[in-house]
Design a protein around this motif. Structure first.
Motif, PDB file in Angstrom:
ATOM      1  N   ASP A   5      20.833 -92.876 -60.850  1.00  0.00           N
ATOM      2  CA  ASP A   5      19.847 -92.281 -60.024  1.00  0.00           C
ATOM      3  C   ASP A   5      19.408 -92.587 -59.551  1.00  0.00           C
ATOM      4  O   ASP A   5      18.346 -94.287 -60.171  1.00  0.00           O
ATOM      5  CB  ASP A   5      20.100 -90.333 -60.125  1.00  0.00           C
ATOM      6  CG  ASP A   5      18.952 -90.437 -61.909  1.00  0.00           C
ATOM      7  OD1 ASP A   5      18.726 -91.304 -61.389  1.00  0.00           O
ATOM      8  OD2 ASP A   5      19.029 -89.621 -62.042  1.00  0.00           O
ATOM      9  N   ARG A   6      17.960 -91.799 -58.602  1.00  0.00           N
ATOM     10  CA  ARG A   6      16.446 -92.316 -57.972  1.00  0.00           C
ATOM     11  C   ARG A   6      16.619 -93.973 -57.286  1.00  0.00           C
ATOM     12  O   ARG A   6      15.694 -94.513 -58.169  1.00  0.00           O
ATOM     13  CB  ARG A   6      15.444 -91.849 -58.818  1.00  0.00           C
ATOM     14  CG  ARG A   6      15.377 -90.634 -59.251  1.00  0.00           C
ATOM     15  CD  ARG A   6      14.086 -89.909 -60.001  1.00  0.00           C
ATOM     16  NE  ARG A   6      12.949 -90.313 -59.974  1.00  0.00           N
ATOM     17  CZ  ARG A   6      12.027 -90.228 -58.509  1.00  0.00           C
ATOM     18  NH1 ARG A   6      12.754 -88.979 -58.473  1.00  0.00           N
ATOM     19  NH2 ARG A   6      11.073 -90.703 -58.570  1.00  0.00           N
TER      20      ARG A   6
ATOM     21  N   GLY B 184      27.232 -92.397 -61.832  1.00  0.00           N
ATOM     22  CA  GLY B 184      25.830 -91.759 -61.829  1.00  0.00           C
ATOM     23  C   GLY B 184      24.542 -92.488 -62.141  1.00  0.00           C
ATOM     24  O   GLY B 184      23.271 -91.303 -62.542  1.00  0.00           O
TER      25      GLY B 184
ATOM     26  N   HIS C 291      11.132 -95.126 -59.711  1.00  0.00           N
ATOM     27  CA  HIS C 291      13.012 -95.348 -59.998  1.00  0.00           C
ATOM     28  C   HIS C 291      13.701 -95.819 -61.098  1.00  0.00           C
ATOM     29  O   HIS C 291      13.849 -96.729 -61.602  1.00  0.00           O
ATOM     30  CB  HIS C 291      12.835 -96.073 -58.517  1.00  0.00           C
ATOM     31  CG  HIS C 291      12.401 -95.811 -56.999  1.00  0.00           C
ATOM     32  ND1 HIS C 291      13.027 -94.811 -56.836  1.00  0.00           N
ATOM     33  CD2 HIS C 291      11.097 -96.007 -57.214  1.00  0.00           C
ATOM     34  CE1 HIS C 291      12.166 -94.703 -55.563  1.00  0.00           C
ATOM     35  NE2 HIS C 291      11.200 -95.073 -55.949  1.00  0.00           N
TER      36      HIS C 291
ATOM     37  N   THR D 232      17.835 -94.659 -64.727  1.00  0.00           N
ATOM     38  CA  THR D 232      17.969 -93.532 -65.066  1.00  0.00           C
ATOM     39  C   THR D 232      16.361 -93.542 -64.757  1.00  0.00           C
ATOM     40  O   THR D 232      16.095 -94.209 -65.374  1.00  0.00           O
ATOM     41  CB  THR D 232      18.140 -92.292 -66.163  1.00  0.00           C
ATOM     42  OG1 THR D 232      18.320 -92.866 -67.652  1.00  0.00           O
ATOM     43  CG2 THR D 232      19.908 -92.497 -65.723  1.00  0.00           C
TER      44      THR D 232
ATOM     45  N   ARG E  97      25.370 -96.326 -58.604  1.00  0.00           N
ATOM     46  CA  ARG E  97      25.486 -95.289 -57.434  1.00  0.00           C
ATOM     47  C   ARG E  97      26.598 -94.104 -57.769  1.00  0.00           C
ATOM     48  O   ARG E  97      26.287 -92.711 -58.279  1.00  0.00           O
ATOM     49  CB  ARG E  97      24.830 -95.077 -56.645  1.00  0.00           C
ATOM     50  CG  ARG E  97      24.965 -93.574 -55.679  1.00  0.00           C
ATOM     51  CD  ARG E  97      23.893 -94.408 -54.380  1.00  0.00           C
ATOM     52  NE  ARG E  97      24.443 -94.888 -53.261  1.00  0.00           N
ATOM     53  CZ  ARG E  97      24.610 -95.691 -51.975  1.00  0.00           C
ATOM     54  NH1 ARG E  97      23.250 -95.551 -52.034  1.00  0.00           N
ATOM     55  NH2 ARG E  97      25.203 -96.517 -51.695  1.00  0.00           N
TER      56      ARG E  97
END
Length: 252
Positions: free
Chosen positions: A186-187, A184, A10, A144, A181
Motif C-alpha cells: 500500500d501507499r 497487499g 510511502h 507497508t 500492489r
C-alpha cells in the motif's frame, strides 16, 4: 538531503540506478534490484537451477580473485564464453552451461545496486519472476509504511558513464510493483505508481522490450535469445534473496 529524496512515508518506492539505491536504502527494509537485460534475469535462471550467485560489481581481475576466495565459478563476458568458461551474464548461456553450485556474476549495474543496500534485505526481480517477487514481499510484510520496500531499476550507461534510463528495467520494476500492489502493498509513492502504470499499460511487454534500445542492441550483437528469456513474463517462481553474500532461493 532531506527525506524528500527517499520518498519517505510511502510503503512502496521506486528509483533509478546505484545512486538512487544508496539513498533509498537508508530508509527501507527491503531493496528489489531489477536489471532485466540481463543481471537479474540471469540470477533467476541460475538460482532456478540451484546455483548460489555471488554478485560482483566489476568485470576485471578483481572478479577472478573474488571467485577464488569464494570457491566459485566465474561468469565471463558474453563473447568470451568457451568450453572452459561456459558461464556468462547471458541467460541463454547459463541455461546451456553445466551446473555449478557457486557462481560469481559480475555486473556494474545490478551488482553495484545490491552492494549499495546496506542492511536492507536484497531481492533480485525481473519480468520472469515479477509476480512471485510481489507475492513474496507481501507475505513477508514488505511494502507497508512500517516495512517499506524500494524497487530499483538499474538502467544502463551512456558512453560518458552517465545513467541511461532503460525501458526494460522500468517495465520490470513496474511489474514487481503492480504484483506487490495486488497482494497487499500500500501507499505507493507517485514514482512507484507511475512505474506500475507503465507496465500495466505497456501492452505486449515482449514486443516492447524487443523493440526498445537495449533489446535492439542485444539482438544486433547476436543475442536475441537473451531478450527472449528476459521476456518470459512470470515464467519463474523463484525469488532470489541475497543471503551471506549470495543470491539463493527464498524459502516459501
Amino acid at each position: 538531503m532531506g527525506d524528500w529524496c527517499t520518498q519517505a512515508g510511502h510503503g512502496v518506492r521506486f528509483e533509478w540506478g546505484p545512486a538512487g539505491a544508496a539513498l533509498l536504502a537508508q530508509d527501507v527494509a527491503c531493496l528489489v534490484v531489477v536489471d532485466v537485460l540481463s543481471f537479474t534475469t540471469s540470477v533467476t535462471v541460475a538460482v532456478e537451477a540451484g546455483t548460489r550467485v555471488f554478485p560482483h560489481p566489476w568485470r576485471d581481475e578483481t572478479a577472478g580473485v573474488f571467485a577464488d576466495r569464494t570457491e566459485a565459478s566465474l561468469a565471463v563476458g558474453r563473447s568470451q564464453v568457451s568450453e572452459r568458461s561456459p558461464w556468462s551474464l547471458s541467460p541463454t548461456a547459463l541455461r546451456r552451461a553445466p551446473f555449478t553450485p557457486r557462481l560469481v556474476l559480475p555486473s556494474p549495474n545490478g551488482s553495484s545496486i545490491a552492494a549499495a543496500a546496506g542492511g536492507a534485505t536484497v531481492v533480485a526481480g525481473a519480468l520472469r519472476n515479477a509476480t512471485a517477487v510481489g507475492r513474496w514481499l507481501a507475505a513477508q510484510g514488505y511494502g507497508t509504511a512500517k516495512r517499506p520496500v524500494a524497487v530499483i531499476a538499474s538502467g544502463e550507461r551512456w558512453p560518458d558513464g552517465g545513467l541511461r534510463p532503460a525501458l526494460e528495467d522500468l517495465l520490470g520494476a513496474g511489474a514487481v510493483i503492480a504484483a506487490l500492489r495486488r497482494h497487499g502493498g500500500d501507499r505507493l509513492s507517485p514514482e512507484a505508481a507511475v512505474a506500475a502504470t507503465a507496465f500495466t499499460e505497456a501492452g505486449n511487454v515482449g514486443d516492447a522490450v524487443t523493440a526498445c534500445s537495449s533489446g535492439r542492441e542485444l539482438i544486433g550483437q547476436g543475442y536475441a535469445g537473451d531478450v527472449a528469456v528476459a521476456t518470459e513474463l512470470d515464467g519463474c517462481e523463484v525469488v532470489p534473496v541475497l543471503v551471506e553474500g549470495a543470491f539463493t532461493a527464498a524459502r516459501r
